[in-house]
Design an enzyme around this catalytic site. Structure first.
Site, PDB file in Angstrom:
ATOM      1  N   ASN A  28       0.864  -1.171   0.000  1.00 55.37           N
ATOM      2  CA  ASN A  28       0.000   0.000   0.000  1.00 55.37           C
ATOM      3  C   ASN A  28       0.902   1.223   0.000  1.00 55.37           C
ATOM      4  O   ASN A  28       1.512   1.542   1.014  1.00 55.37           O
ATOM      5  CB  ASN A  28      -0.894  -0.030   1.253  1.00 55.37           C
ATOM      6  N   TRP A  29       0.968   1.876  -1.160  1.00 54.65           N
ATOM      7  CA  TRP A  29       1.905   2.999  -1.277  1.00 54.65           C
ATOM      8  C   TRP A  29       1.410   4.242  -0.550  1.00 54.65           C
ATOM      9  O   TRP A  29       2.161   5.187  -0.360  1.00 54.65           O
ATOM     10  CB  TRP A  29       2.157   3.318  -2.760  1.00 54.65           C
ATOM     11  N   LYS A  30       0.136   4.284  -0.211  1.00 55.22           N
ATOM     12  CA  LYS A  30      -0.467   5.463   0.449  1.00 55.22           C
ATOM     13  C   LYS A  30      -0.214   6.708  -0.399  1.00 55.22           C
ATOM     14  O   LYS A  30      -0.214   6.606  -1.611  1.00 55.22           O
ATOM     15  CB  LYS A  30       0.069   5.596   1.883  1.00 55.22           C
ATOM     16  N   HIS A  51      -9.328   1.380   5.115  1.00 54.17           N
ATOM     17  CA  HIS A  51      -8.045   1.531   5.807  1.00 54.17           C
ATOM     18  C   HIS A  51      -8.241   2.462   7.013  1.00 54.17           C
ATOM     19  O   HIS A  51      -9.006   3.417   6.948  1.00 54.17           O
ATOM     20  CB  HIS A  51      -6.997   2.103   4.849  1.00 54.17           C
ATOM     21  N   GLU A  86      -6.546   4.776   8.127  1.00 51.93           N
ATOM     22  CA  GLU A  86      -6.284   6.194   7.852  1.00 51.93           C
ATOM     23  C   GLU A  86      -7.505   6.849   7.226  1.00 51.93           C
ATOM     24  O   GLU A  86      -7.761   8.033   7.447  1.00 51.93           O
ATOM     25  CB  GLU A  86      -5.047   6.322   6.950  1.00 51.93           C
ATOM     26  N   GLU A 120      -5.149  -4.777  10.571  1.00 58.54           N
ATOM     27  CA  GLU A 120      -4.099  -3.789  10.780  1.00 58.54           C
ATOM     28  C   GLU A 120      -4.347  -3.065  12.104  1.00 58.54           C
ATOM     29  O   GLU A 120      -5.153  -2.140  12.157  1.00 58.54           O
ATOM     30  CB  GLU A 120      -4.114  -2.763   9.644  1.00 58.54           C
ATOM     31  N   GLY A 164       2.932   2.240  10.813  1.00 56.37           N
ATOM     32  CA  GLY A 164       3.898   3.325  10.674  1.00 56.37           C
ATOM     33  C   GLY A 164       4.614   3.688  11.966  1.00 56.37           C
ATOM     34  O   GLY A 164       5.295   4.703  12.042  1.00 56.37           O
ATOM     35  N   SER A 190       3.780  -2.178  10.314  1.00 55.44           N
ATOM     36  CA  SER A 190       5.235  -2.281  10.508  1.00 55.44           C
ATOM     37  C   SER A 190       5.778  -3.662  10.154  1.00 55.44           C
ATOM     38  O   SER A 190       6.687  -4.167  10.817  1.00 55.44           O
ATOM     39  CB  SER A 190       5.619  -1.883  11.934  1.00 55.44           C
ATOM     40  N   GLY A 241       3.032  -1.177   4.242  1.00 54.90           N
ATOM     41  CA  GLY A 241       3.077   0.258   3.974  1.00 54.90           C
ATOM     42  C   GLY A 241       4.487   0.700   3.638  1.00 54.90           C
ATOM     43  O   GLY A 241       4.975   0.507   2.527  1.00 54.90           O
ATOM     44  N   GLY A 242       5.168   1.259   4.624  1.00 51.09           N
ATOM     45  CA  GLY A 242       6.499   1.847   4.416  1.00 51.09           C
ATOM     46  C   GLY A 242       7.472   0.953   3.659  1.00 51.09           C
ATOM     47  O   GLY A 242       8.162   1.414   2.737  1.00 51.09           O
TER      48      GLY A 242
END
Ligand code: 13P
Length: 251
Positions: A9-11, A96, A98, A168, A174, A214, A235-236
């Site tokens: 997930n590049w966000k 998600h 976010e 999640e 993150g 993470s 993610g990251g």
């Protein structure tokens, strides 16, 4: 048998040229990943068409990060499920944390979005997970159960074949804090039980449940070794092709 999936997930990261380069690097290294592990990249809307071209002919699938809760029309700034399908998406992420936290995504909206995504031929990666204070209050099971019941219980057994759940925990996203393999396995097994409660054991057994929060090359192996963890939503670490591929190779 349920699919093993590693989805990035590049966000809201990378410009279009950077995203295209990242997608090219993922495709170039995708042969290093075991053939039974499905790779997905979920990109910002602006990146979907050029990334779809990069992915063409490869085994890597394309996902959006969200879609509109309306079919079409005067909804300035929104992107519909039909548009995503026409851009080459196979999946969309929905719900998600976010989006729930910053953009008022409610379970009702998620029902509408899921319905439209499925009606337009997309598969859905539905995110669930508790906040830190909910975990500390011992409410994580209740929170995840409610999120699943409010959204997924509105769908049919046939729909469930095209839905993936991503657990999640918000406190792990993150933050560098990962749920331990035991914590993650415990709730994944619980989520599978909640799915079985409505749709039966066969559907629950077939359902891929991904862990997100993470997840990185150093912890993926232990997480993916758990019987109810069927991969990851990354993610990251998905912003570096080497790390993303290393995670997928942890199987
Ligand atoms: P991180 O891997 O950066 O913690 O993000 C997880 C996530 O939110 C994926 O959807």
């Amino acid at each position: 048998m349920r699919k093993k999936i590693v989805a990035g997930n590049w966000k809201m990261n990378t410009t279009v040229p950077e995203g295209v380069e990242l997608a090219k690097a993922v495709v170039a290294k995708s042969a290093e990943v075991p053939a039974d592990v499905k790779l997905i990249v979920a990109t910002p809307f602006t990146h979907l068409c050029p990334v779809a071209q990069v992915l063409e002919g490869s085994s890597v699938s394309l996902s959006a990060e969200n879609c509109a809760d309306q079919e079409k029309g005067a909804y300035t700034g929104e992107v519909s499920a039909a548009m995503l399908a026409s851009a080459g998406c196979e999946y969309t992420i929905l719900g998600h944390s976010e989006r729930r936290q910053y953009y008022g995504e409610t379970d009702e909206k998620l029902v509408a979005k899921t319905r439209l995504a499925l009606a337009n031929g997309l598969k859905v990666i539905l995110c669930v997970g508790e906040k830190l204070e909910e975990r500390e209050a011992g409410k994580h099971f209740d929170v995840c159960e409610a999120q699943i019941k409010h959204v997924l219980y509105q769908f049919t057994e046939a729909d469930m074949q095209r839905i993936v759940i991503a657990y999640e925990p918000v406190w792990a996203i993150g933050t560098g804090k990962t749920a331990t393999a035991e914590q993650a396995e415990e709730i994944h097994a619980f989520i599978r039980k909640v799915v079985a409660g409505k749709f039966g054991a066969a559907v629950a057994d077939d359902m891929s449940i991904l862990y997100g929060g993470s997840c990185k090359p150093s912890n993926a192996r232990e997480l993916f070794a758990q019987p109810d963890i069927d991969g990851g939503l990354i993610g990251g670490a998905a912003l570096k092709a080497d790390d993303f591929i290393a995670i997928a190779r942890s199987y």
